[in-house]
Enzyme design. Structure first.
Site, PDB file in Angstrom:
ATOM      1  N   LYS A 146       0.804  -1.223   0.000  1.00 55.24           N
ATOM      2  CA  LYS A 146       0.000   0.000   0.000  1.00 55.24           C
ATOM      3  C   LYS A 146       0.837   1.273   0.000  1.00 55.24           C
ATOM      4  O   LYS A 146       0.327   2.343  -0.304  1.00 55.24           O
ATOM      5  CB  LYS A 146      -0.967  -0.012   1.180  1.00 55.24           C
ATOM      6  CG  LYS A 146      -2.013  -1.103   1.072  1.00 55.24           C
ATOM      7  CD  LYS A 146      -2.938  -0.899  -0.133  1.00 55.24           C
ATOM      8  CE  LYS A 146      -4.011  -1.971  -0.198  1.00 55.24           C
ATOM      9  NZ  LYS A 146      -4.900  -1.807  -1.355  1.00 55.24           N
TER      10      LYS A 146
HETATM   11  N1  PMP Z   1      -3.621  -8.064   1.437  1.00 50.68           N
HETATM   12  C1  PMP Z   1      -3.721  -7.121   2.380  1.00 50.68           C
HETATM   13  C2  PMP Z   1      -3.153  -7.402   3.732  1.00 50.68           C
HETATM   14  C3  PMP Z   1      -4.360  -5.899   2.105  1.00 50.68           C
HETATM   15  O1  PMP Z   1      -4.478  -4.967   3.068  1.00 50.68           O
HETATM   16  C4  PMP Z   1      -4.906  -5.702   0.817  1.00 50.68           C
HETATM   17  C5  PMP Z   1      -5.602  -4.418   0.528  1.00 50.68           C
HETATM   18  N2  PMP Z   1      -6.954  -4.352   0.879  1.00 50.68           N
HETATM   19  C6  PMP Z   1      -4.791  -6.712  -0.144  1.00 50.68           C
HETATM   20  C7  PMP Z   1      -4.137  -7.869   0.209  1.00 50.68           C
HETATM   21  C8  PMP Z   1      -5.395  -6.601  -1.513  1.00 50.68           C
HETATM   22  O2  PMP Z   1      -4.748  -5.650  -2.340  1.00 50.68           O
HETATM   23  P1  PMP Z   1      -5.612  -4.774  -3.315  1.00 50.68           P
HETATM   24  O3  PMP Z   1      -6.450  -3.856  -2.466  1.00 50.68           O
HETATM   25  O4  PMP Z   1      -4.624  -4.029  -4.146  1.00 50.68           O
HETATM   26  O5  PMP Z   1      -6.484  -5.666  -4.117  1.00 50.68           O
END
Ligand code: PMP
Length: 344
Positions: free
Chosen positions: A48
Site C-alpha cells: 500500500k
Molecule cells: N492483502 C492485504 C493485507 C491488504 O491490506 C490488501 C488491501 N486491501 C490486499 C491484500 C489486496 O490488495 P488490493 O487492495 O490491491 O487488491
C-alpha cells in the site's frame, strides 16, 4: 576527493523496488517454479506504500493538496499506515475510518504514526451510515481542505501498480513470467500489475485470490452481484462485499477462493519453511498456489510470480497467536506434534 554522505532524503525514496524471492521448500512436489514478490520490504511494510505515495503526489501535482491539508480514507489498516507515513513526512493530517475487523496491532500502529482513527462496525452494508465508507465520506464532506483517497474507486490505485509493480516484475523475471497470482481486495494490485504484464506478453495468465464470504469470484464468472455470497470471514484485506471500480476484471483470467483456516496455516508454514514472516493474505496466496496447481494451471516450465502483500508483525494477536488459532478452531484438525507446535 571528499566522499559524500550516502543517505536517502526520506524513507519515501525506498517505496517500491521490492525483491523477488524464489520459493524453494514449500513448493516442493508442485509443478513449476515459484517466486514471491515480497511487499513487506516496503518501508511501511506493505504494497500500500505504492498507492499512498502515488495518489498523494498526484493530488499535489494537481494542486488539490497543500501543506496542512487533511487526507481521509477507509482502510483495513495497511493503506492507513502508508498514508500516515507519507502524511507524516509531507506534513498532512490523516483521518482513517477502519473496520472493527482490523487487528488491534494495526489500529495501534496507525495511532502511533499520528493518524486519527475511527473504528466502524465490520458487518454492516457499505451504504449503512455506520460503515467505514459512509463515515469517511461524511468526514471528507465536513472537512474543508481534505482529500478522500477512496482506494476502492480510485483509478490511481490501478495506475500505481501499472507504473511500478508491473514493470518491476517484468524486469526481475527478464520477461520469463508465465503466471501472476495476487489477492484481490480493492483490486488495484492485481489489475494494475496484470495490465502492464499483459501488454508485454498477452499469454501471461493472471490468477486472482478471493475469500469465502466475498462476491468477487462469482461476479467475475457471472457478471452478477450475488448478495448470498456474503458472510463474515476472518482474513483482512482480501475479498469484498461490493464491486470496486479499482478492479479491472477483464485482465483477470480466473479466481480461486481460500478459507480462513487454510490461509492461516499456510502463512505459518511460509514462516517456518522459507523464513518469510508475512501477513494473513500472503498465506492466502500461498494456499492459492496449491489450489491452482491442483487445477492443472502449471507445468514444469511455468514461472509463477505470487505477490505477498504485507508483513507478519501486523498479525501477532491473530494468526501468529496459538490462542487465537485455537479459539477459531483452526487447530481442531491438526496433529500438533506433526505441525511442529510445541506446548510449553
Ligand atoms: N492483502 C492485504 C493485507 C491488504 O491490506 C490488501 C488491501 N486491501 C490486499 C491484500 C489486496 O490488495 P488490493 O487492495 O490491491 O487488491
Amino acid at each position: 576527493m571528499k566522499k559524500s554522505i550516502q543517505a536517502f532524503d526520506s524513507i519515501l525514496d525506498l517505496v517500491g523496488n521490492t525483491p523477488l524471492i524464489k520459493l524453494s521448500k514449500i513448493t516442493q512436489g508442485l509443478k513449476g517454479n515459484f517466486y514471491g514478490k515480497v511487499e513487506a520490504f516496503n518501508p511501511g511494510h506493505s504494497a500500500k506504500d505504492r498507492i499512498a505515495l502515488h495518489i498523494i503526489e498526484e493530488a499535489e501535482k494537481k494542486g488539490i493538496l497543500k501543506p496542512g491539508d487533511t487526507i481521509v480514507e477507509t482502510t483495513s489498516g495497511n493503506t492507513g499506515f502508508s498514508i500516515a507515513m507519507v502524511g507524516a513526512i509531507k506534513g498532512y493530517e490523516c483521518i482513517l475510518a477502519v473496520s472493527s475487523k482490523s487487528s488491534k496491532d494495526k489500529i495501534d500502529m496507525l495511532r502511533a504514526m499520528g493518524a486519527k482513527v475511527y473504528v466502524c462496525p465490520a458487518n454492516v452494508a457499505a451504504d449503512d451510515p455506520r460503515s467505514y465508507y459512509s463515515v469517511a465520506q461524511r468526514l471528507h464532506e465536513e472537512l474543508k481542505g481534505s482529500i478522500y483517497i477512496n482506494q476502492y474507486f480510485n483509478e490511481l490505485n490501478i495506475e500505481a501498480h501499472y507504473q511500478t509493480t508491473g514493470p518491476e516484475i517484468w524486469e526481475q523475471t527478464n520477461g520469463k513470467i508465465t503466471h501472476f497470482i495476487a489477492c484481490s481486495g480493492t483490486g488495484g494490485t492485481i489489475s494494475g500489475t496484470a495490465k502492464y504484464l499483459k501488454e508485454q506478453d498477452s499469454s501471461i495468465r493472471v490468477l486472482g485470490v478471493d475469500a469465502y464470504g466475498s462476491v468477487l469470484k462469482k461476479y467475475h464468472e457471472t457478471g452478477e452481484f450475488d448478495k448470498n455470497e456474503i458472510f463474515p470471514y476472518r482474513i483482512e484485506g482480501l475479498g469484498k462485499n461490493l464491486i470496486p471500480t479499482a478492479t479491472d476484471f477483464s485482465v483477470i483470467d480466473k479466481f480461486t477462493k481460500v478459507t480462513d483456516e487454510a490461509a492461516a496455516h499456510a502463512a505459518r508454514e511460509l514462516a517456518k519453511a522459507e523464513g518469510l514472516f508475512l501477513g494473513y493474505t500472503s498465506g492466502a496466496v500461498f494456499q492459492a498456489i496449491r489450489q491452482f496447481e491442483a487445477e492443472g494451471e502449471f507445468d514444469k516450465n511455468s514461472n509463477v510470480v505470487v505477490l505477498f502483500p504485507d508483513h507478519g508483525s501486523r498479525y501477532m494477536s491473530k494468526i501468529y497467536s496459538d490462542d487465537w488459532m485455537k479459539e477459531q478452531g483452526f487447530f481442531d484438525n491438526v496433529n500438533i506434534e506433526k505441525s511442529n507446535e510445541v506446548e510449553y
